[in-house]
Design a protein around this motif. Sequence first.
Motif, PDB file in Angstrom:
ATOM      1  N   VAL A 127       0.822  -1.207   0.000  1.00 35.84           N
ATOM      2  CA  VAL A 127       0.000   0.000   0.000  1.00 35.84           C
ATOM      3  C   VAL A 127       0.855   1.256   0.000  1.00 35.84           C
ATOM      4  N   MET A 128       0.401   2.264  -0.719  1.00 34.52           N
ATOM      5  CA  MET A 128       1.140   3.524  -0.784  1.00 34.52           C
ATOM      6  C   MET A 128       0.916   4.379   0.456  1.00 34.52           C
ATOM      7  N   ASP A 129      -0.289   4.350   1.006  1.00 38.52           N
ATOM      8  CA  ASP A 129      -0.625   5.151   2.181  1.00 38.52           C
ATOM      9  C   ASP A 129      -0.919   4.207   3.342  1.00 38.52           C
ATOM     10  N   ARG A 130       0.102   3.923   4.140  1.00 35.29           N
ATOM     11  CA  ARG A 130      -0.082   2.977   5.247  1.00 35.29           C
ATOM     12  C   ARG A 130      -1.011   3.529   6.313  1.00 35.29           C
ATOM     13  N   HIS A 131      -1.031   4.842   6.477  1.00 44.02           N
ATOM     14  CA  HIS A 131      -1.885   5.449   7.497  1.00 44.02           C
ATOM     15  C   HIS A 131      -3.352   5.143   7.217  1.00 44.02           C
ATOM     16  N   ALA A 132      -3.806   5.440   5.997  1.00 43.21           N
ATOM     17  CA  ALA A 132      -5.206   5.198   5.644  1.00 43.21           C
ATOM     18  C   ALA A 132      -5.518   3.708   5.661  1.00 43.21           C
ATOM     19  N   TRP A 133      -4.620   2.893   5.125  1.00 43.08           N
ATOM     20  CA  TRP A 133      -4.819   1.435   5.071  1.00 43.08           C
ATOM     21  C   TRP A 133      -4.896   0.833   6.479  1.00 43.08           C
ATOM     22  N   ALA A 134      -4.004   1.241   7.356  1.00 38.97           N
ATOM     23  CA  ALA A 134      -3.981   0.683   8.711  1.00 38.97           C
ATOM     24  C   ALA A 134      -5.246   1.057   9.483  1.00 38.97           C
ATOM     25  N   TRP A 135      -5.706   2.304   9.325  1.00 43.16           N
ATOM     26  CA  TRP A 135      -6.944   2.696   9.993  1.00 43.16           C
ATOM     27  C   TRP A 135      -8.144   1.944   9.415  1.00 43.16           C
ATOM     28  N   GLY A 136      -8.147   1.746   8.107  1.00 42.63           N
ATOM     29  CA  GLY A 136      -9.245   0.993   7.506  1.00 42.63           C
ATOM     30  C   GLY A 136      -9.335  -0.413   8.057  1.00 42.63           C
ATOM     31  N   ASN A 137      -8.205  -1.071   8.189  1.00 45.46           N
ATOM     32  CA  ASN A 137      -8.201  -2.424   8.750  1.00 45.46           C
ATOM     33  C   ASN A 137      -8.567  -2.420  10.237  1.00 45.46           C
ATOM     34  N   ARG A 138      -8.161  -1.373  10.956  1.00 47.90           N
ATOM     35  CA  ARG A 138      -8.543  -1.273  12.370  1.00 47.90           C
ATOM     36  C   ARG A 138     -10.074  -1.176  12.497  1.00 47.90           C
ATOM     37  N   LEU A 139     -10.713  -0.449  11.590  1.00 52.20           N
ATOM     38  CA  LEU A 139     -12.168  -0.262  11.647  1.00 52.20           C
ATOM     39  C   LEU A 139     -12.943  -1.569  11.440  1.00 52.20           C
ATOM     40  N   VAL A 140     -12.343  -2.522  10.724  1.00 51.10           N
ATOM     41  CA  VAL A 140     -13.046  -3.790  10.481  1.00 51.10           C
ATOM     42  C   VAL A 140     -12.422  -4.945  11.260  1.00 51.10           C
ATOM     43  N   GLY A 141     -11.581  -4.615  12.237  1.00 54.41           N
ATOM     44  CA  GLY A 141     -11.059  -5.633  13.149  1.00 54.41           C
ATOM     45  C   GLY A 141      -9.947  -6.506  12.608  1.00 54.41           C
TER      46      GLY A 141
END
Length: 313
Positions: free
Chosen positions: A37-51
Amino acid sequence: MTDQSHYLEITATGVLSLIEDAGRQQCAHIGLTTGGVMDRHAWAWGNRLVGNRWGAAAVEITIGGLKGRFTQATQIALTGSDLKARLNGQAIAPWQTQSVKPGDLLETGYAVSGMRAYLCIRGGWKTPKGLGESRSCILREQLGGLDGQGSALKIGDRLAYQPTQAEHRCALTAVPNQFIPDYSPPVPLDFYSNPHSQVSADITQSLLNSNWALSSNSNRMAALLEGPKLETAACALISEGVAAGTVQLPPSGQPIILLNERQSIGGYPKPGFVTLRSLDQLAQVRPGQTVQLRAISLEQAQQQEAAFLRFFR
Protein backbone atom coordinates in the motif's frame (compact mmCIF):
# COMPACT_ATOMS: atom_id res chain seq x y z
CA MET A 1 -10.99 -22.07 3.98
CA THR A 2 -13.04 -19.24 2.43
CA ASP A 3 -16.32 -20.20 0.78
CA GLN A 4 -15.96 -19.05 -2.83
CA SER A 5 -19.64 -18.08 -2.90
CA HIS A 6 -18.72 -15.12 -0.66
CA TYR A 7 -17.28 -12.45 -2.90
CA LEU A 8 -17.41 -8.92 -4.21
CA GLU A 9 -18.08 -8.99 -7.95
CA ILE A 10 -16.40 -6.10 -9.72
CA THR A 11 -18.70 -4.29 -12.16
CA ALA A 12 -16.46 -1.24 -12.83
CA THR A 13 -12.77 -0.82 -12.09
CA GLY A 14 -12.26 2.93 -12.22
CA VAL A 15 -8.87 4.42 -13.05
CA LEU A 16 -6.71 1.82 -11.27
CA SER A 17 -7.70 -0.61 -8.53
CA LEU A 18 -5.12 -2.96 -7.03
CA ILE A 19 -4.99 -5.57 -4.28
CA GLU A 20 -2.31 -4.44 -1.83
CA ASP A 21 -1.11 -5.43 1.65
CA ALA A 22 1.96 -4.59 3.74
CA GLY A 23 4.21 -5.57 0.84
CA ARG A 24 6.58 -8.31 -0.25
CA GLN A 25 9.18 -8.53 2.50
CA GLN A 26 12.68 -10.07 2.37
CA CYS A 27 12.76 -10.36 -1.42
CA ALA A 28 15.03 -7.44 -2.36
CA HIS A 29 18.09 -9.72 -2.41
CA ILE A 30 16.66 -11.42 -5.50
CA GLY A 31 15.92 -8.08 -7.17
CA LEU A 32 12.19 -7.91 -6.37
CA THR A 33 10.55 -4.73 -5.15
CA THR A 34 8.49 -4.51 -1.97
CA GLY A 35 5.25 -3.08 -3.36
CA GLY A 36 2.35 -2.81 -0.94
CA VAL A 37 0.00 0.00 0.00
CA MET A 38 1.14 3.52 -0.78
CA ASP A 39 -0.62 5.15 2.18
CA ARG A 40 -0.08 2.98 5.25
CA HIS A 41 -1.88 5.45 7.50
CA ALA A 42 -5.21 5.20 5.64
CA TRP A 43 -4.82 1.43 5.07
CA ALA A 44 -3.98 0.68 8.71
CA TRP A 45 -6.94 2.70 9.99
CA GLY A 46 -9.24 0.99 7.51
CA ASN A 47 -8.20 -2.42 8.75
CA ARG A 48 -8.54 -1.27 12.37
CA LEU A 49 -12.17 -0.26 11.65
CA VAL A 50 -13.05 -3.79 10.48
CA GLY A 51 -11.06 -5.63 13.15
CA ASN A 52 -8.18 -6.85 10.98
CA ARG A 53 -4.65 -7.41 12.12
CA TRP A 54 -1.70 -5.66 10.50
CA GLY A 55 -1.02 -6.94 6.99
CA ALA A 56 -4.56 -7.64 5.76
CA ALA A 57 -5.06 -6.99 2.06
CA ALA A 58 -7.18 -4.06 0.87
CA VAL A 59 -8.22 -2.70 -2.51
CA GLU A 60 -6.19 0.41 -3.28
CA ILE A 61 -8.43 2.64 -5.42
CA THR A 62 -6.63 5.37 -7.35
CA ILE A 63 -8.84 8.42 -8.07
CA GLY A 64 -12.06 6.36 -7.93
CA GLY A 65 -14.68 4.75 -10.15
CA LEU A 66 -14.76 1.27 -8.55
CA LYS A 67 -18.12 -0.53 -8.37
CA GLY A 68 -19.03 -3.99 -7.08
CA ARG A 69 -21.77 -6.11 -5.57
CA PHE A 70 -21.46 -8.16 -2.35
CA THR A 71 -22.93 -11.66 -2.17
CA GLN A 72 -22.85 -12.04 1.64
CA ALA A 73 -23.06 -9.89 4.76
CA THR A 74 -19.88 -8.35 6.14
CA GLN A 75 -18.35 -5.04 7.27
CA ILE A 76 -16.23 -2.70 5.18
CA ALA A 77 -14.43 0.60 5.61
CA LEU A 78 -13.28 3.17 3.06
CA THR A 79 -10.37 5.35 4.17
CA GLY A 80 -8.00 7.77 2.50
CA SER A 81 -9.32 10.09 -0.18
CA ASP A 82 -13.06 10.74 0.01
CA LEU A 83 -14.54 9.08 -3.08
CA LYS A 84 -18.14 10.12 -2.35
CA ALA A 85 -19.09 6.44 -2.13
CA ARG A 86 -22.65 5.16 -2.19
CA LEU A 87 -24.21 1.90 -1.00
CA ASN A 88 -27.37 1.06 -2.92
CA GLY A 89 -27.46 4.68 -4.03
CA GLN A 90 -27.18 6.10 -0.49
CA ALA A 91 -24.12 8.12 0.48
CA ILE A 92 -21.80 6.51 3.03
CA ALA A 93 -19.13 8.31 5.02
CA PRO A 94 -15.40 7.52 4.73
CA TRP A 95 -13.28 6.63 7.76
CA GLN A 96 -16.18 4.66 9.29
CA THR A 97 -17.29 1.04 9.56
CA GLN A 98 -20.15 0.16 7.23
CA SER A 99 -22.24 -3.03 7.34
CA VAL A 100 -23.28 -4.57 4.03
CA LYS A 101 -25.93 -7.18 3.22
CA PRO A 102 -26.17 -9.77 0.44
CA GLY A 103 -26.80 -8.04 -2.88
CA ASP A 104 -25.61 -4.61 -1.75
CA LEU A 105 -24.03 -2.49 -4.51
CA LEU A 106 -21.02 -0.32 -3.64
CA GLU A 107 -20.19 2.54 -6.00
CA THR A 108 -17.35 5.01 -5.60
CA GLY A 109 -17.26 8.41 -7.23
CA TYR A 110 -14.08 10.33 -7.88
CA ALA A 111 -11.79 12.02 -5.36
CA VAL A 112 -12.20 15.72 -4.72
CA SER A 113 -8.84 15.85 -2.93
CA GLY A 114 -6.15 13.23 -2.44
CA MET A 115 -5.29 10.38 -4.78
CA ARG A 116 -5.94 7.01 -3.15
CA ALA A 117 -8.56 5.30 -1.03
CA TYR A 118 -8.59 1.87 0.62
CA LEU A 119 -11.48 -0.56 0.63
CA CYS A 120 -10.94 -2.81 3.64
CA ILE A 121 -13.16 -5.76 4.54
CA ARG A 122 -13.45 -7.74 7.74
CA GLY A 123 -10.98 -10.65 7.54
CA GLY A 124 -9.18 -9.15 4.52
CA TRP A 125 -9.55 -10.03 0.86
CA LYS A 126 -8.74 -13.70 0.24
CA THR A 127 -6.67 -13.45 -2.92
CA PRO A 128 -3.72 -15.83 -3.52
CA LYS A 129 -0.46 -15.25 -1.68
CA GLY A 130 2.79 -15.21 -3.63
CA LEU A 131 6.47 -14.60 -2.96
CA GLY A 132 7.12 -13.14 0.46
CA GLU A 133 3.71 -14.40 1.61
CA SER A 134 2.23 -11.25 0.09
CA ARG A 135 -0.94 -10.63 -1.91
CA SER A 136 0.36 -7.30 -3.21
CA CYS A 137 -0.08 -6.56 -6.89
CA ILE A 138 3.00 -5.31 -8.77
CA LEU A 139 2.23 -4.58 -12.41
CA ARG A 140 5.85 -4.23 -13.56
CA GLU A 141 7.01 -7.54 -12.09
CA GLN A 142 3.75 -9.39 -12.86
CA LEU A 143 3.39 -10.58 -9.28
CA GLY A 144 0.41 -10.79 -6.93
CA GLY A 145 -3.14 -9.70 -7.48
CA LEU A 146 -6.16 -11.87 -8.07
CA ASP A 147 -4.57 -13.81 -10.95
CA GLY A 148 -1.06 -14.02 -9.47
CA GLN A 149 0.24 -12.16 -12.55
CA GLY A 150 0.15 -8.65 -11.16
CA SER A 151 -2.99 -7.62 -13.01
CA ALA A 152 -5.13 -4.72 -11.87
CA LEU A 153 -8.75 -5.54 -11.08
CA LYS A 154 -11.02 -5.91 -14.10
CA ILE A 155 -14.75 -6.17 -14.68
CA GLY A 156 -16.04 -9.60 -13.70
CA ASP A 157 -13.35 -10.29 -11.09
CA ARG A 158 -14.60 -11.89 -7.88
CA LEU A 159 -12.82 -10.96 -4.65
CA ALA A 160 -13.45 -13.62 -2.01
CA TYR A 161 -13.94 -12.73 1.65
CA GLN A 162 -15.07 -14.33 4.90
CA PRO A 163 -18.69 -13.36 5.63
CA THR A 164 -19.59 -11.86 9.01
CA GLN A 165 -23.00 -11.07 10.40
CA ALA A 166 -23.92 -7.39 10.58
CA GLU A 167 -24.29 -7.41 14.36
CA HIS A 168 -20.68 -8.57 14.83
CA ARG A 169 -19.18 -5.09 14.86
CA CYS A 170 -15.85 -3.85 16.16
CA ALA A 171 -15.52 -1.56 19.16
CA LEU A 172 -14.12 1.23 16.96
CA THR A 173 -16.53 2.27 14.21
CA ALA A 174 -15.18 5.71 13.26
CA VAL A 175 -11.69 7.20 13.13
CA PRO A 176 -11.29 10.18 15.50
CA ASN A 177 -11.15 13.45 13.60
CA GLN A 178 -7.61 14.27 14.71
CA PHE A 179 -6.32 11.22 12.82
CA ILE A 180 -8.06 12.04 9.53
CA PRO A 181 -5.52 13.85 7.33
CA ASP A 182 -6.03 17.04 5.39
CA TYR A 183 -4.84 16.39 1.83
CA SER A 184 -4.77 20.06 0.79
CA PRO A 185 -1.48 21.29 -0.70
CA PRO A 186 1.19 22.31 -0.02
CA VAL A 187 2.13 19.03 1.63
CA PRO A 188 5.04 19.05 4.11
CA LEU A 189 7.38 16.06 3.89
CA ASP A 190 9.77 15.30 6.75
CA PHE A 191 13.33 14.81 5.51
CA TYR A 192 16.52 13.74 7.24
CA SER A 193 19.99 14.08 5.76
CA ASN A 194 22.14 11.22 4.54
CA PRO A 195 25.27 11.13 6.73
CA HIS A 196 27.13 9.72 3.69
CA SER A 197 25.67 12.23 1.23
CA GLN A 198 27.51 12.75 -2.04
CA VAL A 199 26.16 16.29 -2.50
CA SER A 200 27.17 19.54 -0.85
CA ALA A 201 25.41 21.06 2.14
CA ASP A 202 24.41 24.01 -0.09
CA ILE A 203 22.57 21.70 -2.49
CA THR A 204 20.78 20.00 0.40
CA GLN A 205 19.75 23.38 1.76
CA SER A 206 18.42 24.39 -1.68
CA LEU A 207 16.42 21.16 -1.72
CA LEU A 208 14.85 22.16 1.60
CA ASN A 209 14.28 25.81 0.71
CA SER A 210 12.49 25.18 -2.60
CA ASN A 211 8.90 24.37 -3.49
CA TRP A 212 8.50 21.25 -5.62
CA ALA A 213 5.64 20.22 -7.89
CA LEU A 214 4.83 16.54 -8.34
CA SER A 215 5.42 15.51 -11.95
CA SER A 216 2.69 13.78 -13.95
CA ASN A 217 5.30 11.13 -14.78
CA SER A 218 5.30 9.95 -11.15
CA ASN A 219 4.04 6.46 -10.35
CA ARG A 220 4.18 3.76 -7.67
CA MET A 221 7.91 3.41 -8.31
CA ALA A 222 8.96 7.01 -7.69
CA ALA A 223 7.73 10.54 -7.13
CA LEU A 224 9.42 12.88 -9.61
CA LEU A 225 9.73 16.47 -8.43
CA GLU A 226 9.87 19.55 -10.64
CA GLY A 227 11.45 22.81 -9.59
CA PRO A 228 14.79 24.65 -9.67
CA LYS A 229 17.64 22.62 -11.12
CA LEU A 230 20.04 21.43 -8.43
CA GLU A 231 23.55 21.21 -9.89
CA THR A 232 25.69 18.30 -8.76
CA ALA A 233 29.27 17.51 -9.59
CA ALA A 234 29.46 14.54 -11.96
CA CYS A 235 30.89 11.50 -10.23
CA ALA A 236 30.82 7.75 -10.72
CA LEU A 237 29.00 6.05 -7.86
CA ILE A 238 28.76 2.38 -7.05
CA SER A 239 25.13 1.22 -7.00
CA GLU A 240 23.87 0.17 -3.60
CA GLY A 241 20.63 -0.89 -1.95
CA VAL A 242 17.94 1.77 -1.71
CA ALA A 243 15.08 2.09 0.76
CA ALA A 244 11.61 3.60 0.47
CA GLY A 245 11.89 7.37 0.87
CA THR A 246 15.40 7.64 -0.59
CA VAL A 247 15.86 11.00 -2.32
CA GLN A 248 18.02 10.71 -5.42
CA LEU A 249 19.50 13.57 -7.41
CA PRO A 250 20.01 12.53 -11.07
CA PRO A 251 21.92 14.57 -13.70
CA SER A 252 18.71 16.46 -14.57
CA GLY A 253 18.93 18.18 -11.18
CA GLN A 254 15.29 17.30 -10.47
CA PRO A 255 14.91 15.20 -7.28
CA ILE A 256 13.37 11.72 -7.24
CA ILE A 257 11.77 10.17 -4.15
CA LEU A 258 11.78 6.37 -4.33
CA LEU A 259 8.50 4.68 -3.37
CA ASN A 260 7.05 1.21 -2.86
CA GLU A 261 7.85 -0.24 -6.26
CA ARG A 262 11.38 1.18 -6.41
CA GLN A 263 14.26 -0.76 -7.92
CA SER A 264 16.34 -2.69 -5.39
CA ILE A 265 19.60 -0.77 -6.04
CA GLY A 266 20.52 2.70 -7.27
CA GLY A 267 23.59 4.78 -8.04
CA TYR A 268 22.50 8.44 -8.09
CA PRO A 269 23.68 10.80 -5.32
CA LYS A 270 21.42 10.64 -2.27
CA PRO A 271 21.19 13.83 -0.20
CA GLY A 272 18.78 12.24 2.28
CA PHE A 273 15.51 10.49 2.93
CA VAL A 274 11.82 11.33 3.25
CA THR A 275 10.40 9.58 6.30
CA LEU A 276 8.10 6.59 5.94
CA ARG A 277 5.35 8.50 7.74
CA SER A 278 5.58 11.32 5.20
CA LEU A 279 5.35 8.87 2.31
CA ASP A 280 1.75 8.32 3.42
CA GLN A 281 1.09 12.00 2.78
CA LEU A 282 3.00 11.93 -0.50
CA ALA A 283 0.77 9.07 -1.70
CA GLN A 284 -2.17 11.51 -1.65
CA VAL A 285 -0.48 14.31 -3.63
CA ARG A 286 -1.82 14.89 -7.15
CA PRO A 287 0.37 15.76 -10.14
CA GLY A 288 1.05 19.48 -10.22
CA GLN A 289 0.49 19.97 -6.50
CA THR A 290 3.24 21.34 -4.30
CA VAL A 291 5.33 19.59 -1.68
CA GLN A 292 7.89 21.07 0.70
CA LEU A 293 10.70 19.21 2.44
CA ARG A 294 11.38 20.07 6.07
CA ALA A 295 14.40 18.92 8.03
CA ILE A 296 14.14 16.61 11.03
CA SER A 297 16.68 14.36 12.70
CA LEU A 298 17.15 10.65 12.13
CA GLU A 299 16.13 10.10 15.76
CA GLN A 300 12.86 11.94 15.20
CA ALA A 301 12.17 9.87 12.08
CA GLN A 302 12.78 6.66 14.01
CA GLN A 303 10.50 7.80 16.83
CA GLN A 304 7.70 8.59 14.34
CA GLU A 305 7.88 5.13 12.80
CA ALA A 306 8.18 3.33 16.14
CA ALA A 307 5.08 5.09 17.48
CA PHE A 308 3.11 4.22 14.33
CA LEU A 309 4.04 0.54 14.49
CA ARG A 310 3.39 0.29 18.23
CA PHE A 311 -0.14 1.59 17.71
CA PHE A 312 -1.11 -0.56 14.72
CA ARG A 313 0.90 -3.72 15.29
